[in-house]
Design a protein around this motif. Structure first.
Motif, PDB file in Angstrom:
ATOM      1  N   ASP A  10      28.392 -32.351  25.219  1.00 37.40           N
ATOM      2  CA  ASP A  10      27.590 -31.345  24.722  1.00 37.40           C
ATOM      3  C   ASP A  10      27.009 -31.077  23.915  1.00 37.40           C
ATOM      4  N   ASN A  11      26.014 -32.313  23.197  1.00 40.58           N
ATOM      5  CA  ASN A  11      25.409 -32.888  22.256  1.00 40.58           C
ATOM      6  C   ASN A  11      24.256 -32.282  23.133  1.00 40.58           C
ATOM      7  N   PHE A  12      24.246 -32.873  24.450  1.00 40.62           N
ATOM      8  CA  PHE A  12      22.692 -33.196  24.988  1.00 40.62           C
ATOM      9  C   PHE A  12      22.130 -31.941  25.953  1.00 40.62           C
ATOM     10  N   MET A  13      23.673 -31.294  26.570  1.00 39.37           N
ATOM     11  CA  MET A  13      23.411 -29.324  26.673  1.00 39.37           C
ATOM     12  C   MET A  13      22.833 -28.395  26.257  1.00 39.37           C
ATOM     13  N   LYS A  14      22.036 -28.670  25.945  1.00 41.86           N
ATOM     14  CA  LYS A  14      21.062 -27.729  24.881  1.00 41.86           C
ATOM     15  C   LYS A  14      20.382 -26.342  25.871  1.00 41.86           C
ATOM     16  N   LYS A  15      20.087 -26.887  26.911  1.00 42.34           N
ATOM     17  CA  LYS A  15      19.595 -26.429  27.772  1.00 42.34           C
ATOM     18  C   LYS A  15      18.474 -25.768  27.189  1.00 42.34           C
ATOM     19  N   GLY A  42       6.760 -32.374  36.805  1.00 43.76           N
ATOM     20  CA  GLY A  42       6.461 -32.988  35.472  1.00 43.76           C
ATOM     21  C   GLY A  42       7.747 -33.506  34.729  1.00 43.76           C
ATOM     22  N   PHE A  43       8.385 -33.582  35.483  1.00 46.03           N
ATOM     23  CA  PHE A  43      10.078 -33.916  34.056  1.00 46.03           C
ATOM     24  C   PHE A  43       9.865 -35.593  34.433  1.00 46.03           C
ATOM     25  N   LEU A  44      11.064 -36.880  33.487  1.00 45.33           N
ATOM     26  CA  LEU A  44      10.854 -37.448  33.775  1.00 45.33           C
ATOM     27  C   LEU A  44      11.976 -38.429  34.276  1.00 45.33           C
ATOM     28  N   TYR A  45      11.673 -39.465  35.058  1.00 46.30           N
ATOM     29  CA  TYR A  45      12.560 -39.871  35.978  1.00 46.30           C
ATOM     30  C   TYR A  45      13.500 -40.763  35.444  1.00 46.30           C
ATOM     31  N   THR A  79      21.360 -56.540  23.518  1.00 43.40           N
ATOM     32  CA  THR A  79      20.090 -55.954  24.099  1.00 43.40           C
ATOM     33  C   THR A  79      19.684 -54.740  24.635  1.00 43.40           C
ATOM     34  N   SER A  80      18.168 -55.064  24.366  1.00 45.16           N
ATOM     35  CA  SER A  80      17.547 -53.894  24.422  1.00 45.16           C
ATOM     36  C   SER A  80      16.748 -53.544  25.575  1.00 45.16           C
ATOM     37  N   ILE A  81      16.733 -52.060  26.245  1.00 46.41           N
ATOM     38  CA  ILE A  81      16.515 -52.154  27.180  1.00 46.41           C
ATOM     39  C   ILE A  81      15.423 -50.910  26.872  1.00 46.41           C
ATOM     40  N   ILE A  82      14.714 -51.076  27.743  1.00 50.25           N
ATOM     41  CA  ILE A  82      13.619 -49.871  27.055  1.00 50.25           C
ATOM     42  C   ILE A  82      12.875 -49.665  28.676  1.00 50.25           C
ATOM     43  N   ILE A  83      12.845 -47.881  28.572  1.00 50.50           N
ATOM     44  CA  ILE A  83      12.048 -47.352  30.490  1.00 50.50           C
ATOM     45  C   ILE A  83      10.935 -46.986  29.693  1.00 50.50           C
ATOM     46  N   GLU A  84       9.521 -47.418  30.139  1.00 49.68           N
ATOM     47  CA  GLU A  84       8.464 -46.672  29.848  1.00 49.68           C
ATOM     48  C   GLU A  84       7.710 -46.288  31.286  1.00 49.68           C
ATOM     49  N   ARG A  85       7.716 -45.208  30.556  1.00 54.22           N
ATOM     50  CA  ARG A  85       6.855 -43.950  31.713  1.00 54.22           C
ATOM     51  C   ARG A  85       5.145 -44.782  31.632  1.00 54.22           C
ATOM     52  N   ARG A 135      23.195 -40.756  28.257  1.00 55.61           N
ATOM     53  CA  ARG A 135      23.579 -39.431  28.598  1.00 55.61           C
ATOM     54  C   ARG A 135      22.149 -39.441  27.092  1.00 55.61           C
ATOM     55  N   LYS A 136      21.511 -40.753  26.836  1.00 58.83           N
ATOM     56  CA  LYS A 136      20.942 -39.925  25.226  1.00 58.83           C
ATOM     57  C   LYS A 136      18.865 -39.918  26.014  1.00 58.83           C
ATOM     58  N   LEU A 137      19.069 -40.607  26.883  1.00 59.37           N
ATOM     59  CA  LEU A 137      17.570 -40.745  28.105  1.00 59.37           C
ATOM     60  C   LEU A 137      17.557 -38.895  28.443  1.00 59.37           C
TER      61      LEU A 137
END
Ligand code: CDP
Length: 248
Positions: A10-15, A42-45, A79-85, A135-137
Protein backbone atom coordinates in the motif's frame (compact mmCIF):
# COMPACT_ATOMS: atom_id res chain seq x y z
CA UNK A 1 19.66 -3.36 -0.91
CA UNK A 2 17.36 -5.93 0.58
CA UNK A 3 17.00 -4.18 3.90
CA UNK A 4 13.23 -4.57 4.08
CA UNK A 5 11.28 -7.47 2.72
CA UNK A 6 8.15 -6.43 4.56
CA UNK A 7 7.75 -3.19 2.75
CA UNK A 8 4.00 -2.62 2.43
CA UNK A 9 2.37 -2.79 -0.96
CA UNK A 10 0.00 0.00 0.00
CA UNK A 11 2.92 2.34 0.55
CA UNK A 12 3.45 2.88 -3.13
CA UNK A 13 -0.14 2.59 -4.30
CA UNK A 14 -0.70 6.29 -3.91
CA UNK A 15 -2.23 6.40 -7.36
CA UNK A 16 -0.13 9.26 -8.57
CA UNK A 17 0.55 7.47 -11.81
CA UNK A 18 -0.41 4.46 -13.83
CA UNK A 19 1.33 1.16 -13.14
CA UNK A 20 1.57 -1.38 -15.96
CA UNK A 21 2.81 -4.89 -15.22
CA UNK A 22 3.96 -7.20 -18.01
CA UNK A 23 4.78 -10.86 -17.47
CA UNK A 24 5.50 -13.80 -19.73
CA UNK A 25 8.01 -16.50 -20.68
CA UNK A 26 11.47 -16.08 -22.19
CA UNK A 27 11.93 -14.20 -25.46
CA UNK A 28 8.25 -13.41 -25.83
CA UNK A 29 8.89 -9.77 -26.68
CA UNK A 30 8.20 -8.20 -23.30
CA UNK A 31 11.24 -5.96 -23.44
CA UNK A 32 10.68 -4.78 -27.00
CA UNK A 33 7.09 -3.97 -26.25
CA UNK A 34 7.67 -2.63 -22.76
CA UNK A 35 10.24 -0.14 -24.07
CA UNK A 36 8.06 0.95 -26.98
CA UNK A 37 4.97 1.46 -24.85
CA UNK A 38 6.91 3.24 -22.10
CA UNK A 39 8.47 5.57 -24.64
CA UNK A 40 5.13 6.30 -26.28
CA UNK A 41 3.63 7.21 -22.90
CA UNK A 42 6.71 8.91 -21.47
CA UNK A 43 6.77 6.32 -18.68
CA UNK A 44 9.68 4.78 -16.85
CA UNK A 45 10.53 1.27 -18.05
CA UNK A 46 11.94 -1.35 -15.72
CA UNK A 47 13.12 -4.73 -16.94
CA UNK A 48 13.34 -6.83 -13.78
CA UNK A 49 15.01 -9.66 -15.70
CA UNK A 50 18.01 -7.34 -16.02
CA UNK A 51 18.26 -7.26 -12.21
CA UNK A 52 18.37 -11.08 -12.00
CA UNK A 53 20.84 -11.10 -14.87
CA UNK A 54 23.02 -8.52 -13.11
CA UNK A 55 23.13 -10.63 -9.94
CA UNK A 56 23.96 -13.71 -12.01
CA UNK A 57 26.78 -11.78 -13.64
CA UNK A 58 28.27 -11.00 -10.23
CA UNK A 59 27.75 -14.56 -8.92
CA UNK A 60 29.62 -15.98 -11.93
CA UNK A 61 32.34 -13.35 -11.68
CA UNK A 62 32.96 -14.33 -8.07
CA UNK A 63 32.78 -18.07 -8.75
CA UNK A 64 30.01 -18.56 -6.22
CA UNK A 65 28.09 -21.82 -6.20
CA UNK A 66 24.69 -21.25 -7.85
CA UNK A 67 22.96 -23.28 -5.14
CA UNK A 68 24.52 -21.48 -2.20
CA UNK A 69 21.53 -19.36 -1.26
CA UNK A 70 23.12 -17.78 1.82
CA UNK A 71 26.29 -16.79 0.05
CA UNK A 72 24.36 -15.30 -2.88
CA UNK A 73 22.08 -13.53 -0.46
CA UNK A 74 25.10 -11.92 1.24
CA UNK A 75 26.42 -10.92 -2.13
CA UNK A 76 23.07 -9.30 -3.03
CA UNK A 77 23.11 -7.37 0.25
CA UNK A 78 26.51 -6.00 -0.68
CA UNK A 79 25.73 -5.09 -4.25
CA UNK A 80 24.72 -1.77 -5.68
CA UNK A 81 22.45 -2.06 -8.72
CA UNK A 82 21.62 1.14 -10.51
CA UNK A 83 19.32 1.46 -13.50
CA UNK A 84 19.83 4.64 -15.45
CA UNK A 85 17.54 5.89 -18.13
CA UNK A 86 19.16 7.05 -21.34
CA UNK A 87 18.07 10.17 -23.12
CA UNK A 88 17.97 8.57 -26.49
CA UNK A 89 15.42 7.45 -29.03
CA UNK A 90 17.16 4.17 -29.66
CA UNK A 91 15.24 1.31 -28.01
CA UNK A 92 18.49 -0.61 -27.74
CA UNK A 93 20.07 1.93 -25.43
CA UNK A 94 16.95 2.76 -23.50
CA UNK A 95 18.60 2.17 -20.15
CA UNK A 96 21.92 1.21 -18.68
CA UNK A 97 22.42 -1.07 -15.71
CA UNK A 98 25.38 -0.75 -13.38
CA UNK A 99 26.64 -3.31 -10.86
CA UNK A 100 28.87 -1.70 -8.24
CA UNK A 101 29.49 1.14 -10.66
CA UNK A 102 30.36 -1.06 -13.64
CA UNK A 103 28.18 -0.82 -16.75
CA UNK A 104 27.01 -4.40 -17.46
CA UNK A 105 24.18 -3.57 -19.90
CA UNK A 106 25.66 -5.59 -22.75
CA UNK A 107 27.36 -8.33 -20.75
CA UNK A 108 24.19 -9.48 -19.01
CA UNK A 109 22.75 -10.49 -22.41
CA UNK A 110 25.56 -12.96 -22.95
CA UNK A 111 24.30 -16.58 -23.50
CA UNK A 112 26.38 -17.57 -20.49
CA UNK A 113 24.00 -15.55 -18.31
CA UNK A 114 21.00 -17.25 -20.01
CA UNK A 115 22.42 -20.60 -18.98
CA UNK A 116 22.60 -19.68 -15.30
CA UNK A 117 20.09 -16.97 -14.43
CA UNK A 118 17.03 -19.12 -13.72
CA UNK A 119 18.88 -21.24 -11.20
CA UNK A 120 19.68 -18.15 -9.19
CA UNK A 121 16.27 -16.53 -9.72
CA UNK A 122 14.55 -19.59 -8.28
CA UNK A 123 16.08 -19.00 -4.82
CA UNK A 124 13.35 -17.63 -2.50
CA UNK A 125 15.75 -15.67 -0.30
CA UNK A 126 17.11 -13.76 -3.28
CA UNK A 127 13.64 -13.03 -4.68
CA UNK A 128 12.47 -11.74 -1.30
CA UNK A 129 15.47 -9.44 -1.08
CA UNK A 130 14.56 -7.94 -4.44
CA UNK A 131 10.92 -7.20 -3.67
CA UNK A 132 11.79 -3.97 -1.92
CA UNK A 133 14.00 -2.70 -4.73
CA UNK A 134 11.40 -3.45 -7.39
CA UNK A 135 8.53 -1.86 -5.46
CA UNK A 136 10.64 1.17 -4.72
CA UNK A 137 11.34 1.57 -8.43
CA UNK A 138 7.59 1.51 -9.13
CA UNK A 139 6.76 3.86 -6.27
CA UNK A 140 5.93 6.97 -8.26
CA UNK A 141 3.86 5.25 -10.92
CA UNK A 142 3.82 6.05 -14.62
CA UNK A 143 5.85 2.95 -15.07
CA UNK A 144 5.99 -0.18 -17.19
CA UNK A 145 7.59 -3.02 -15.25
CA UNK A 146 8.19 -6.39 -16.82
CA UNK A 147 9.27 -9.82 -15.60
CA UNK A 148 7.77 -13.10 -14.43
CA UNK A 149 6.00 -12.29 -11.15
CA UNK A 150 5.20 -8.60 -11.50
CA UNK A 151 1.41 -8.90 -11.72
CA UNK A 152 1.26 -11.74 -9.20
CA UNK A 153 3.78 -10.82 -6.47
CA UNK A 154 5.65 -7.57 -6.98
CA UNK A 155 2.83 -5.24 -8.03
CA UNK A 156 -0.42 -7.14 -7.43
CA UNK A 157 -2.36 -3.87 -7.43
CA UNK A 158 -1.04 -2.70 -10.79
CA UNK A 159 -3.61 -0.79 -12.84
CA UNK A 160 -3.00 -2.87 -15.94
CA UNK A 161 -1.61 -6.39 -16.08
CA UNK A 162 -0.59 -7.94 -19.35
CA UNK A 163 0.53 -11.50 -19.86
CA UNK A 164 2.42 -12.13 -23.11
CA UNK A 165 2.51 -15.40 -24.97
CA UNK A 166 3.86 -16.59 -28.33
CA UNK A 167 4.53 -20.08 -29.61
CA UNK A 168 7.73 -21.69 -28.38
CA UNK A 169 9.01 -21.96 -31.95
CA UNK A 170 8.48 -18.26 -32.57
CA UNK A 171 10.18 -17.29 -29.32
CA UNK A 172 13.21 -19.44 -30.08
CA UNK A 173 13.40 -17.98 -33.60
CA UNK A 174 13.28 -14.42 -32.24
CA UNK A 175 15.95 -14.99 -29.58
CA UNK A 176 18.24 -16.84 -32.01
CA UNK A 177 18.01 -13.97 -34.50
CA UNK A 178 18.60 -11.41 -31.74
CA UNK A 179 21.78 -13.15 -30.56
CA UNK A 180 23.11 -13.68 -34.10
CA UNK A 181 22.42 -10.00 -34.90
CA UNK A 182 24.42 -9.06 -31.80
CA UNK A 183 27.35 -11.07 -33.10
CA UNK A 184 27.18 -14.09 -30.77
CA UNK A 185 28.19 -17.35 -32.37
CA UNK A 186 25.22 -19.40 -31.12
CA UNK A 187 23.68 -22.64 -32.23
CA UNK A 188 19.90 -22.80 -32.83
CA UNK A 189 19.50 -26.03 -30.87
CA UNK A 190 21.45 -24.55 -27.95
CA UNK A 191 19.21 -21.45 -27.88
CA UNK A 192 16.19 -23.74 -27.96
CA UNK A 193 17.51 -25.80 -25.06
CA UNK A 194 18.16 -22.69 -22.94
CA UNK A 195 14.72 -21.22 -23.53
CA UNK A 196 12.89 -24.47 -22.81
CA UNK A 197 14.98 -25.06 -19.70
CA UNK A 198 14.56 -21.52 -18.41
CA UNK A 199 10.77 -21.60 -18.86
CA UNK A 200 10.64 -24.92 -17.08
CA UNK A 201 12.60 -23.67 -14.04
CA UNK A 202 10.78 -20.31 -14.01
CA UNK A 203 7.30 -21.80 -14.10
CA UNK A 204 7.94 -24.70 -11.76
CA UNK A 205 9.74 -22.95 -8.93
CA UNK A 206 7.81 -22.92 -5.67
CA UNK A 207 8.22 -19.28 -4.78
CA UNK A 208 6.88 -16.61 -7.17
CA UNK A 209 6.76 -18.70 -10.34
CA UNK A 210 6.04 -17.41 -13.81
CA UNK A 211 2.27 -17.19 -13.81
CA UNK A 212 -0.57 -15.29 -15.42
CA UNK A 213 -2.29 -13.26 -12.71
CA UNK A 214 -6.06 -13.87 -12.68
CA UNK A 215 -6.79 -10.32 -13.76
CA UNK A 216 -4.09 -10.13 -16.44
CA UNK A 217 -5.01 -9.64 -20.09
CA UNK A 218 -3.52 -12.24 -22.41
CA UNK A 219 -1.62 -10.93 -25.43
CA UNK A 220 -0.58 -13.51 -28.01
CA UNK A 221 2.03 -12.00 -30.31
CA UNK A 222 2.78 -15.13 -32.41
CA UNK A 223 1.46 -13.87 -35.69
CA UNK A 224 1.39 -10.17 -35.02
CA UNK A 225 3.80 -7.43 -36.00
CA UNK A 226 5.42 -5.25 -33.35
CA UNK A 227 3.22 -2.37 -34.49
CA UNK A 228 0.05 -4.46 -34.13
CA UNK A 229 0.89 -5.56 -30.59
CA UNK A 230 1.87 -2.03 -29.62
CA UNK A 231 -1.45 -0.65 -30.86
CA UNK A 232 -3.35 -3.41 -29.05
CA UNK A 233 -1.63 -2.47 -25.78
CA UNK A 234 -2.09 1.26 -26.25
CA UNK A 235 -5.80 0.65 -26.81
CA UNK A 236 -6.05 -1.30 -23.55
CA UNK A 237 -4.23 1.48 -21.70
CA UNK A 238 -6.42 4.17 -23.21
CA UNK A 239 -9.54 2.30 -22.14
CA UNK A 240 -8.21 1.82 -18.63
CA UNK A 241 -7.32 5.50 -18.33
CA UNK A 242 -10.80 6.47 -19.43
CA UNK A 243 -12.27 4.16 -16.79
CA UNK A 244 -10.12 5.81 -14.16
CA UNK A 245 -11.01 9.26 -15.46
CA UNK A 246 -7.35 10.18 -15.40
CA UNK A 247 -5.65 12.73 -17.54
CA UNK A 248 -2.03 11.79 -16.86
O1 CDP B 1 14.55 -11.51 -21.94
P1 CDP B 1 14.18 -12.87 -21.48
O2 CDP B 1 12.72 -13.11 -21.61
O3 CDP B 1 14.99 -13.94 -22.06
O4 CDP B 1 14.50 -13.01 -19.94
P2 CDP B 1 14.60 -11.87 -18.84
O5 CDP B 1 13.29 -11.18 -18.73
O6 CDP B 1 15.80 -11.07 -19.06
O7 CDP B 1 14.78 -12.75 -17.51
C1 CDP B 1 15.89 -13.57 -17.31
C2 CDP B 1 15.58 -14.55 -16.20
O8 CDP B 1 15.44 -13.85 -14.97
C3 CDP B 1 14.31 -15.36 -16.34
O9 CDP B 1 14.46 -16.53 -17.12
C4 CDP B 1 13.98 -15.68 -14.89
O10 CDP B 1 14.70 -16.79 -14.44
C5 CDP B 1 14.48 -14.47 -14.14
N1 CDP B 1 13.41 -13.51 -13.81
C6 CDP B 1 12.60 -13.82 -12.73
O11 CDP B 1 12.73 -14.88 -12.14
N2 CDP B 1 11.66 -12.91 -12.32
C7 CDP B 1 11.48 -11.76 -12.96
N3 CDP B 1 10.57 -10.89 -12.51
C8 CDP B 1 12.28 -11.45 -14.08
C9 CDP B 1 13.23 -12.36 -14.50
Amino acid sequence: MGESVNWRIDNFMKKNGLIIAIDGPAAVGKSTMGKLVARELGFLYIDTGAIYRAITWKVLKNNINKNDENMISDLVSNTSIIIERENTNSPKDYYHIFVDGEDVTEEIRNPKIDRNVSQIARLPKIRKQLIYLQRKLAEKGNIVMEGRDIGSVILPKADIKLYFTASEEERIRRRYKELIDKGYNVDYEEVKKQIVQRDEIDSKRKYAPLIKAKDAILIDSTEKSIEEVKNEILKIIKKQRKCRGKTN
